[in-house]
Motif scaffolding. Sequence first.
Motif, PDB file in Angstrom:
ATOM      1  N   UNK A 176       3.134  13.073  -4.783  1.00  0.00           N
ATOM      2  CA  UNK A 176       4.528  13.505  -4.671  1.00  0.00           C
ATOM      3  C   UNK A 176       5.463  12.577  -5.435  1.00  0.00           C
ATOM      4  N   UNK A 177       5.129  11.275  -5.481  1.00  0.00           N
ATOM      5  CA  UNK A 177       5.939  10.321  -6.223  1.00  0.00           C
ATOM      6  C   UNK A 177       5.863  10.608  -7.722  1.00  0.00           C
ATOM      7  N   UNK A 178       4.640  10.898  -8.205  1.00  0.00           N
ATOM      8  CA  UNK A 178       4.451  11.210  -9.620  1.00  0.00           C
ATOM      9  C   UNK A 178       5.219  12.477  -9.990  1.00  0.00           C
ATOM     10  N   UNK A 179       5.119  13.515  -9.145  1.00  0.00           N
ATOM     11  CA  UNK A 179       5.805  14.767  -9.419  1.00  0.00           C
ATOM     12  C   UNK A 179       7.322  14.571  -9.450  1.00  0.00           C
ATOM     13  N   UNK A 180       7.819  13.732  -8.546  1.00  0.00           N
ATOM     14  CA  UNK A 180       9.255  13.478  -8.496  1.00  0.00           C
ATOM     15  C   UNK A 180       9.720  12.749  -9.752  1.00  0.00           C
ATOM     16  N   UNK A 181       8.918  11.787 -10.228  1.00  0.00           N
ATOM     17  CA  UNK A 181       9.273  11.060 -11.444  1.00  0.00           C
ATOM     18  C   UNK A 181       9.284  11.989 -12.650  1.00  0.00           C
ATOM     19  N   UNK A 182       8.293  12.899 -12.713  1.00  0.00           N
ATOM     20  CA  UNK A 182       8.243  13.847 -13.825  1.00  0.00           C
ATOM     21  C   UNK A 182       9.447  14.770 -13.806  1.00  0.00           C
ATOM     22  N   UNK A 183       9.839  15.175 -12.616  1.00  0.00           N
ATOM     23  CA  UNK A 183      10.984  16.075 -12.479  1.00  0.00           C
ATOM     24  C   UNK A 183      12.267  15.399 -12.946  1.00  0.00           C
TER      25      UNK A 183
ATOM     26  N   UNK B 158       0.837  -1.201   0.000  1.00  0.00           N
ATOM     27  CA  UNK B 158       0.000   0.000   0.000  1.00  0.00           C
ATOM     28  C   UNK B 158       0.865   1.241   0.000  1.00  0.00           C
ATOM     29  N   UNK B 159       0.440   2.253  -0.762  1.00  0.00           N
ATOM     30  CA  UNK B 159       1.120   3.554  -0.787  1.00  0.00           C
ATOM     31  C   UNK B 159       0.131   4.605  -0.313  1.00  0.00           C
ATOM     32  N   UNK B 160       0.479   5.427   0.688  1.00  0.00           N
ATOM     33  CA  UNK B 160      -0.451   6.443   1.179  1.00  0.00           C
ATOM     34  C   UNK B 160      -0.877   7.399   0.077  1.00  0.00           C
ATOM     35  N   UNK B 161      -2.123   7.874   0.157  1.00  0.00           N
ATOM     36  CA  UNK B 161      -2.661   8.759  -0.874  1.00  0.00           C
ATOM     37  C   UNK B 161      -1.846  10.032  -0.998  1.00  0.00           C
TER      38      UNK B 161
END
Length: 234
Positions: free
Chosen positions: A174-181, A166-169
């Motif tokens: 923040x994970x998506x934003x970090x990957x995009x960066x 499980x990954x907290x909502x």
Amino acid sequence: MGVTRQKHAKKIMGFYKHNFQFREPFQVLLDGTFCQAALRNKIQIREQLPGYLDGAAQLCTTRCVIKELESLGKALYGAKLIAQRFEVRSCSHHKNPVSGSTCLLSMIEDGNPHHFFIATQDQDLSNKVKRKPGIPLLFIIQNTMVLDKPSPKSLAFVQKLQTNQLVPEYQKQSIVELKEKEGLVKQKGEKRRKRKRAGGPNPLSCLKKKKKKTQEGQEPSAKKNKRRKRKRNR
């Protein structure tokens, strides 16, 4: 403040900091029952709570809590004065105020993204808070503020996190934003580049090399021809 109680609070705070990303200043939502208990037991919330939590704390409440205290009249006038000293957090009940407990529950929906503590003496509210993971609960017992131990719901949530189930909502975005960066997310319309695979050996390099005729190899044959000619002349 007892040493044992301080160690107990420090251990619990470490649990919430490590697993639910709680950071200073800690935001503590108080209801009318907690303010009334603090007044009755002569507890200075603003002065004592930061020391107990071992960090800066922002004490706050909602308009619904203050409205509820006002409606209860003189009996809770002192609790209302205490609550009015705290910061008022916006809730979604501007036009139609609800009970303090209902309002505080609405403030911790969707995974408690603002990392609120709940401070209350309401047993029914406490039970509902414990059904949600990652929400620290404060109450008063015998002139002492107490931080409740993590609920079974919070412990189960953390166990799932540790097993990568499980990954907290609040972490997903923040994970998506970090990957995009970092350029790890494929942009729309962008063609994926094919990796060049390591090829086999050059087929020309596999051919057997032809032996070159050396001058030394040619000389013996020339000598033989000369000898044959001499014999014939004789």
